[in-house]
Design an enzyme around this catalytic site. Structure first.
Site, short mmCIF file in Angstrom:
data_model
loop_
_atom_site.label_atom_id
_atom_site.label_comp_id
_atom_site.label_asym_id
_atom_site.label_seq_id
_atom_site.Cartn_x
_atom_site.Cartn_y
_atom_site.Cartn_z
N GLY A 47 0.83 -1.19 0.00
CA GLY A 47 0.00 0.00 0.00
C GLY A 47 0.86 1.24 0.00
O GLY A 47 2.06 1.20 0.33
N GLN A 52 2.65 9.96 1.71
CA GLN A 52 3.96 9.30 1.66
C GLN A 52 4.77 9.73 0.45
O GLN A 52 5.98 9.54 0.42
CB GLN A 52 3.79 7.78 1.65
CG GLN A 52 3.29 7.22 2.96
CD GLN A 52 3.19 5.72 2.88
OE1 GLN A 52 2.17 5.18 2.44
NE2 GLN A 52 4.25 5.03 3.27
N CYS A 102 6.38 -0.44 6.76
CA CYS A 102 5.92 0.79 6.11
C CYS A 102 7.03 1.31 5.21
O CYS A 102 8.19 1.35 5.63
CB CYS A 102 5.56 1.83 7.18
SG CYS A 102 4.93 3.39 6.52
N LEU A 103 6.66 1.72 4.02
CA LEU A 103 7.65 2.26 3.09
C LEU A 103 8.28 3.55 3.62
O LEU A 103 9.38 3.91 3.20
CB LEU A 103 7.01 2.49 1.72
CG LEU A 103 6.49 1.23 1.02
CD1 LEU A 103 5.80 1.59 -0.29
CD2 LEU A 103 7.60 0.23 0.80
N HIS A 144 -4.00 0.80 7.90
CA HIS A 144 -2.65 1.36 7.87
C HIS A 144 -2.58 2.56 6.92
O HIS A 144 -2.09 3.62 7.29
CB HIS A 144 -1.65 0.28 7.45
CG HIS A 144 -0.24 0.76 7.35
ND1 HIS A 144 0.72 0.46 8.28
CD2 HIS A 144 0.38 1.52 6.41
CE1 HIS A 144 1.87 1.01 7.92
NE2 HIS A 144 1.69 1.66 6.78
N GLU A 145 -3.07 2.37 5.70
CA GLU A 145 -3.00 3.45 4.71
C GLU A 145 -3.91 4.62 5.10
O GLU A 145 -3.54 5.78 4.93
CB GLU A 145 -3.33 2.94 3.31
CG GLU A 145 -2.36 1.89 2.79
CD GLU A 145 -0.89 2.26 2.88
OE1 GLU A 145 -0.54 3.46 2.79
OE2 GLU A 145 -0.07 1.35 3.07
N HIS A 148 -2.31 7.01 7.48
CA HIS A 148 -1.42 8.01 6.86
C HIS A 148 -2.18 9.28 6.51
O HIS A 148 -1.63 10.38 6.57
CB HIS A 148 -0.76 7.44 5.60
CG HIS A 148 0.43 6.58 5.86
ND1 HIS A 148 1.57 7.03 6.49
CD2 HIS A 148 0.65 5.28 5.58
CE1 HIS A 148 2.45 6.06 6.57
NE2 HIS A 148 1.92 4.97 6.03
#
Length: 191
Positions: A47, A52, A102-103, A144-145, A148
């Protein structure tokens, strides 16, 4: 399309609430979404949220890869999905720890409490409604997304910092635990 630079933990864009998208069908939104998908795929992520990639907009993309779902009927593999102006609501009180990376926090992962079942909705780049009631990995990646978009990173959700570490160290610990379990099972079988 382009690979976008991913903001890392500590960058202010990750700590603010993203703004609603007024026109999900606008060409600049379609371009951003295409670049986000390419960036997510290039980084081998499940994701990616617009903040991000330094765009404070309420957009995220995700996928549920083969083998990542729980097998639950509402947690099956899903191809790349775009969600604009999402609404996420827990269904029930069932919270479970799930390992997340997480990226924006490369090389680390942790056990994070997430609702097992959620209901979500939003629109795609055509303005078509989407969403549904989902469980497991699917529910976790959406939560999670969506976090953000509210300026929340997964460490802010953690309840036990002992379950936070570098990927390599956690993999070593998992391998050692598996060896101990196998040795115990072999010893019990030999009795």
């Amino acid at each position: 399309m382009a690979i976008l630079k991913i903001a890392r933990m500590g960058h202010p864009v990750l700590l603010q609430r993203a703004v609603e998208v007024s026109d999900p069908t606008a060409p600049e939104i379609r371009r951003l979404v295409a670049d986000m998908i390419e960036t997510m795929e290039d980084a081998s992520g499940a994701g990616l949220a617009a903040p991000q990639v330094h765009a404070s907009l309420r957009i995220f993309v995700f996928r549920v890869p083969e083998g990542r779902g729980s097998g639950d009927a509402d947690d099956r593999p899903v191809g790349t999905t775009v969600v604009i102006n999402p609404r996420v609501q827990p269904v029930g009180e069932d919270l479970r720890l799930r390992w997340e990376g997480c990226l924006s926090i490369p090389g680390l992962r942790a056990a994070v409490p997430r609702h097992w079942r959620i209901r979500y909705s939003g629109v795609d780049t055509e303005g078509r409604p989407l969403g549904g009631e989902v469980t497991g990995f699917h529910a976790g990646v959406v939560q999670h997304e969506n976090d953000h978009l509210d300026g929340v990173l997964y460490p802010m959700r953690m309840t036990d910092l002992r379950l936070f570490g570098f990927n390599e160290e956690l993999a070593k610990a998992e391998a050692l635990a598996a060896q101990h379990l196998a040795a115990r099972q072999a010893a019990e079988a030999g009795r």
